[in-house]
Design a protein around this motif. Structure first.
Motif, PDB file in Angstrom:
ATOM      1  N   LEU A 215     -45.475  44.669  53.087  1.00 45.84           N
ATOM      2  CA  LEU A 215     -44.425  45.147  52.198  1.00 45.84           C
ATOM      3  C   LEU A 215     -45.111  46.412  51.315  1.00 45.84           C
ATOM      4  CD1 LEU A 215     -42.517  41.658  51.669  1.00 45.84           C
ATOM      5  CD2 LEU A 215     -42.308  44.010  53.109  1.00 45.84           C
ATOM      6  N   THR A 216     -46.034  46.495  50.795  1.00 49.13           N
ATOM      7  CA  THR A 216     -46.563  47.702  49.622  1.00 49.13           C
ATOM      8  C   THR A 216     -46.444  48.572  50.482  1.00 49.13           C
ATOM      9  OG1 THR A 216     -48.545  46.248  49.852  1.00 49.13           O
ATOM     10  CG2 THR A 216     -48.722  48.507  49.213  1.00 49.13           C
ATOM     11  N   ALA A 217     -46.249  49.596  50.779  1.00 44.90           N
ATOM     12  CA  ALA A 217     -46.270  51.079  52.094  1.00 44.90           C
ATOM     13  C   ALA A 217     -44.512  50.856  51.517  1.00 44.90           C
ATOM     14  CB  ALA A 217     -46.609  51.299  52.871  1.00 44.90           C
ATOM     15  N   GLN A 218     -43.934  50.371  52.170  1.00 47.60           N
ATOM     16  CA  GLN A 218     -42.363  50.333  52.479  1.00 47.60           C
ATOM     17  C   GLN A 218     -41.608  50.018  50.416  1.00 47.60           C
ATOM     18  OE1 GLN A 218     -40.712  47.006  55.045  1.00 47.60           O
ATOM     19  NE2 GLN A 218     -42.483  48.306  56.607  1.00 47.60           N
ATOM     20  N   SER A 219     -42.707  49.514  49.504  1.00 43.71           N
ATOM     21  CA  SER A 219     -41.849  48.752  48.417  1.00 43.71           C
ATOM     22  C   SER A 219     -42.830  49.932  47.880  1.00 43.71           C
ATOM     23  CB  SER A 219     -42.848  47.339  48.077  1.00 43.71           C
ATOM     24  OG  SER A 219     -42.294  46.530  48.629  1.00 43.71           O
ATOM     25  N   SER A 220     -43.326  50.999  47.422  1.00 45.49           N
ATOM     26  CA  SER A 220     -43.596  52.038  46.659  1.00 45.49           C
ATOM     27  C   SER A 220     -43.194  52.696  46.835  1.00 45.49           C
ATOM     28  CB  SER A 220     -45.263  51.984  46.821  1.00 45.49           C
ATOM     29  OG  SER A 220     -45.381  52.392  48.265  1.00 45.49           O
ATOM     30  N   THR A 221     -42.674  53.489  48.189  1.00 41.34           N
ATOM     31  CA  THR A 221     -41.137  54.692  47.892  1.00 41.34           C
ATOM     32  C   THR A 221     -39.813  53.906  47.632  1.00 41.34           C
ATOM     33  OG1 THR A 221     -40.996  53.422  50.898  1.00 41.34           O
ATOM     34  CG2 THR A 221     -43.109  55.065  50.743  1.00 41.34           C
ATOM     35  N   LEU A 222     -39.954  52.639  47.737  1.00 42.98           N
ATOM     36  CA  LEU A 222     -38.189  52.433  47.261  1.00 42.98           C
ATOM     37  C   LEU A 222     -38.649  52.428  45.543  1.00 42.98           C
ATOM     38  CD1 LEU A 222     -37.779  49.260  49.295  1.00 42.98           C
ATOM     39  CD2 LEU A 222     -36.433  51.975  50.081  1.00 42.98           C
ATOM     40  N   LEU A 223     -39.316  53.147  44.892  1.00 40.88           N
ATOM     41  CA  LEU A 223     -39.884  52.655  43.399  1.00 40.88           C
ATOM     42  C   LEU A 223     -38.985  53.796  43.334  1.00 40.88           C
ATOM     43  CD1 LEU A 223     -43.494  51.127  43.154  1.00 40.88           C
ATOM     44  CD2 LEU A 223     -41.194  50.304  42.660  1.00 40.88           C
ATOM     45  N   SER A 224     -38.721  53.522  41.598  1.00 39.81           N
ATOM     46  CA  SER A 224     -38.189  55.009  41.046  1.00 39.81           C
ATOM     47  C   SER A 224     -38.863  55.830  40.402  1.00 39.81           C
ATOM     48  CB  SER A 224     -36.552  54.641  40.505  1.00 39.81           C
ATOM     49  OG  SER A 224     -37.016  53.578  39.109  1.00 39.81           O
ATOM     50  N   ALA A 225     -38.492  56.493  39.584  1.00 37.91           N
ATOM     51  CA  ALA A 225     -39.146  57.683  39.096  1.00 37.91           C
ATOM     52  C   ALA A 225     -39.395  57.255  37.935  1.00 37.91           C
ATOM     53  CB  ALA A 225     -39.119  58.765  39.936  1.00 37.91           C
ATOM     54  N   ALA A 226     -38.458  56.768  36.960  1.00 35.21           N
ATOM     55  CA  ALA A 226     -38.747  56.040  36.063  1.00 35.21           C
ATOM     56  C   ALA A 226     -39.784  55.774  35.095  1.00 35.21           C
ATOM     57  CB  ALA A 226     -37.620  54.165  35.640  1.00 35.21           C
ATOM     58  N   TRP A 227     -40.674  54.852  36.022  1.00 41.84           N
ATOM     59  CA  TRP A 227     -42.387  55.053  35.357  1.00 41.84           C
ATOM     60  C   TRP A 227     -43.149  56.162  34.841  1.00 41.84           C
ATOM     61  CZ3 TRP A 227     -46.245  55.119  39.212  1.00 41.84           C
ATOM     62  CH2 TRP A 227     -45.831  55.010  40.192  1.00 41.84           C
ATOM     63  N   LYS A 228     -42.710  56.837  36.162  1.00 40.62           N
ATOM     64  CA  LYS A 228     -44.245  57.626  36.260  1.00 40.62           C
ATOM     65  C   LYS A 228     -43.658  58.632  34.629  1.00 40.62           C
ATOM     66  CE  LYS A 228     -43.953  58.203  41.483  1.00 40.62           C
ATOM     67  NZ  LYS A 228     -43.565  58.775  42.931  1.00 40.62           N
ATOM     68  N   ASN A 229     -41.976  58.957  34.713  1.00 36.86           N
ATOM     69  CA  ASN A 229     -42.014  59.147  33.703  1.00 36.86           C
ATOM     70  C   ASN A 229     -41.380  59.718  32.252  1.00 36.86           C
ATOM     71  OD1 ASN A 229     -40.949  61.436  35.631  1.00 36.86           O
ATOM     72  ND2 ASN A 229     -38.872  60.485  35.779  1.00 36.86           N
ATOM     73  N   GLU A 230     -42.531  57.994  31.753  1.00 35.03           N
ATOM     74  CA  GLU A 230     -42.181  57.059  30.892  1.00 35.03           C
ATOM     75  C   GLU A 230     -43.715  58.105  30.287  1.00 35.03           C
ATOM     76  OE1 GLU A 230     -41.854  55.835  27.713  1.00 35.03           O
ATOM     77  OE2 GLU A 230     -40.415  55.497  28.499  1.00 35.03           O
ATOM     78  N   ASN A 231     -43.517  57.846  29.331  1.00 31.42           N
ATOM     79  CA  ASN A 231     -44.985  58.647  28.125  1.00 31.42           C
ATOM     80  C   ASN A 231     -45.499  57.757  28.065  1.00 31.42           C
ATOM     81  OD1 ASN A 231     -43.057  61.184  28.506  1.00 31.42           O
ATOM     82  ND2 ASN A 231     -42.107  61.469  26.359  1.00 31.42           N
ATOM     83  N   ASP A 232     -45.188  56.336  27.285  1.00 33.42           N
ATOM     84  CA  ASP A 232     -46.281  54.768  27.120  1.00 33.42           C
ATOM     85  C   ASP A 232     -46.757  54.622  27.771  1.00 33.42           C
ATOM     86  OD1 ASP A 232     -47.480  52.876  25.674  1.00 33.42           O
ATOM     87  OD2 ASP A 232     -45.978  52.442  25.247  1.00 33.42           O
ATOM     88  N   PRO A 233     -48.547  54.534  28.352  1.00 35.48           N
ATOM     89  CA  PRO A 233     -48.797  54.185  29.675  1.00 35.48           C
ATOM     90  C   PRO A 233     -48.685  52.470  29.912  1.00 35.48           C
ATOM     91  CG  PRO A 233     -50.031  55.054  28.237  1.00 35.48           C
ATOM     92  CD  PRO A 233     -48.616  55.116  27.955  1.00 35.48           C
ATOM     93  N   GLN A 234     -48.304  51.743  28.379  1.00 38.37           N
ATOM     94  CA  GLN A 234     -48.393  50.445  28.406  1.00 38.37           C
ATOM     95  C   GLN A 234     -46.810  50.362  28.654  1.00 38.37           C
ATOM     96  OE1 GLN A 234     -50.782  47.960  27.383  1.00 38.37           O
ATOM     97  NE2 GLN A 234     -49.556  46.999  28.357  1.00 38.37           N
ATOM     98  N   LYS A 235     -46.158  51.184  28.700  1.00 40.29           N
ATOM     99  CA  LYS A 235     -44.680  50.006  29.159  1.00 40.29           C
ATOM    100  C   LYS A 235     -44.322  51.108  30.785  1.00 40.29           C
ATOM    101  CE  LYS A 235     -39.980  50.793  27.500  1.00 40.29           C
ATOM    102  NZ  LYS A 235     -38.815  52.139  26.750  1.00 40.29           N
ATOM    103  N   ALA A 236     -44.777  52.190  31.121  1.00 36.26           N
ATOM    104  CA  ALA A 236     -44.726  52.883  32.260  1.00 36.26           C
ATOM    105  C   ALA A 236     -45.407  51.137  33.239  1.00 36.26           C
ATOM    106  CB  ALA A 236     -45.366  54.160  32.152  1.00 36.26           C
ATOM    107  N   SER A 237     -46.750  50.535  32.854  1.00 32.00           N
ATOM    108  CA  SER A 237     -46.900  49.933  33.409  1.00 32.00           C
ATOM    109  C   SER A 237     -46.709  48.312  33.705  1.00 32.00           C
ATOM    110  CB  SER A 237     -48.791  49.285  32.855  1.00 32.00           C
ATOM    111  OG  SER A 237     -49.315  50.329  32.993  1.00 32.00           O
TER     112      SER A 237
END
Length: 469
Positions: A174-196
């Motif tokens: 399910l890795t490839a399918q799940s990664s495409t369903l993730l939102s962009a919120a964690w990419k736009n978060e400035n804090d790397p700890q919170k983004a992780s």
């Protein structure tokens, strides 16, 4: 009819006919009359021209051969003859399509409205969808495909779409399918700890309805049996590591996240100290070296045992489910492990990254201005052993970098590749590849007091209502 050439005769010998058995000529009969192949045999045809027409596929001669259905016409074909039949079947298909086209024109002229039946109607009706990859397969092929679907290897979809085979795939069902369903919120978060944490929570949320991964850990087993249970669990090839994770301790009332963290922290500690297994090697630790300079072990036994892909799954699985990270890895190893280039990793090397003390001392001799005869011999032996030029006054700086790079990274390329594959199996590769500032979170520096399985017992008993350190 088979005849043999008798011995003697002075060059004028008549052929004698070999009588047949009740079942015709057999191997046993021919070996006996020819003296195990020493005498010459001749085959005499009983007619002017032997028939060279191929036998039909339902002949008695093919009865004991394994059979397989042709995907085009559906006939049962002997497996050794299937490639020949496929070529002829393609020609027949082309001819049939041409005939159908002409027939359609004739029908249009005559005013007929009936459409010719497709030769693939029966096969299309028997096609079924794989419940795992959602790809359509014939009904007779589906059981074979389903037995391999989700194991991370090549599938029928890889064969049908060669354009995607050049890309490095993300293993796991399910890795490839799940990664495409993730939102962009964690990419736009400035804090790397919170983004992780946002990335992990989203990925876990996508798989919350999947079957749980359950691990029963028996505290009364020997250390060898416990380590074998962990290794067997993380060597599963078709597991979805982002699915709900449930650990249970046999003989203990503790349940919940405390048990999970206890197992995960003990697992991270064993990656540093080694597993209690007899693999024919002096060490079973996948990593070796000093704190903050740990590198994968160059032991061939561990590599052949596929322990490094297993270690990558452990690292990603622990991070994904809130467990401790693997701390203390060497910076050049982290660069290669997260997709960096070899030049960047080589520029970050230091002598402390070399786990072998003897090699480290030998390489450090290149920093001296003058070398004794014994030191020069020691350096020369190491250079020749690693197929590098002998040291001279003009190549010491270059040779220092080459020796250090080979001692730390050159011998463990396969190990790093397997580790990366295991991390991709766990599903956290999108985070590492798209958020470079998360590398120090997933692979943190080793502090004075790391969380171990003993320290995590506090979390374990707090979860069960008992506080014990």
């Amino acid at each position: 009819m088979i005849t043999e050439l008798p011995s003697g005769g002075g060059g004028r010998r008549e052929l004698s006919i070999i009588p047949t058995d009740s079942d015709g000529y057999s191997t046993r009969l021919l070996k006996s009359v020819s003296n195990n192949g020493k005498n010459m045999l001749f085959v005499v045809p009983l007619q002017e021209q032997l028939s060279i027409e191929p036998l039909p596929f339902d002949s008695v001669e093919f009865a004991k051969m394994p059979m397989s259905n042709c995907m085009k016409c559906g006939r049962k074909i002997p497996l050794p003859l299937l490639p020949v039949h496929i070529e002829k079947c393609k020609e027949t298909e082309t001819e049939s399509v041409t005939d159908v086209t002409v027939h359609d024109d004739d029908e249009n002229v005559s005013g007929a409205t009936d459409q010719p039946s497709s030769p693939y109607t029966d096969l299309e009706q028997s096609a079924q969808i794989c419940p795992i990859c959602q790809i359509t397969f014939p009904a007779d092929v589906l059981p074979y495909h389903a037995s391999m679907c989700g194991e991370g290897g090549r599938s029928f979809s890889d064969i049908e779409s060669p354009s995607t085979s050049t890309k490095e795939e993300l293993p796991g069902p399910l890795t490839a399918q799940s990664s495409t369903l993730l939102s962009a919120a964690w990419k736009n978060e400035n804090d790397p700890q919170k983004a992780s944490r946002m990335f992990c929570e989203e990925l876990l949320c996508l798989s919350e309805h999947c079957p749980s991964l359950s691990l029963l850990f028996n505290q009364f087993d020997t250390v060898e049996e416990q380590d074998s249970s962990l290794i067997s669990f993380y060597k599963m090839n078709s597991a979805n590591w982002s699915a709900p994770f449930k650990c249970r301790l046999a003989g203990d009332a503790a349940v919940g996240k405390g048990v999970n963290r206890h197992i995960l922290s003990m697992m991270m500690q064993k990656l540093k100290t080694g597993f209690a297994l007899n693999l024919g090697s002096s060490t079973t630790a996948p990593f070796e070296g000093e704190k903050n300079h740990r590198v994968p072990s160059a032991c061939a036994v561990l590599r052949d045992s596929n322990l490094f892909q297993m270690a990558g799954r452990m690292i990603g699985h622990s991070f994904l489910h809130g467990g401790p990270c693997l701390s203390g890895l060497s910076l050049p190893v982290i660069i290669l492990l997260t997709g960096g280039d070899a030049d960047s990793a080589a520029s970050a090397l230091t002598l402390q990254d070399c786990p072998d003390i003897d090699h480290r001392e030998t390489i450090s001799l290149l920093k001296k201005t003058e070398l004794t005869e014994k030191e020069m011999t020691r350096l020369t032996d190491l250079c020749l052993f690693w197929d590098l030029p002998v040291p001279s006054s003009s190549n010491q700086d270059w040779l220092f970098q080459q020796l250090l790079s080979h001692a730390v990274l050159g011998r463990v390329k396969c190990q790093i590749k397997d580790l990366r594959k295991g991390i991709k199996d766990a599903g956290i590769w999108p985070l590492l590849s798209q958020r470079l500032d998360s590398h120090h979170i997933v692979f943190s520096r080793e502090s004075v007091r790391d969380i171990t399985s003993q320290v995590s017992k506090g979390y374990l008993y707090m979860e069960s209502g008992l506080l014990l350190y």
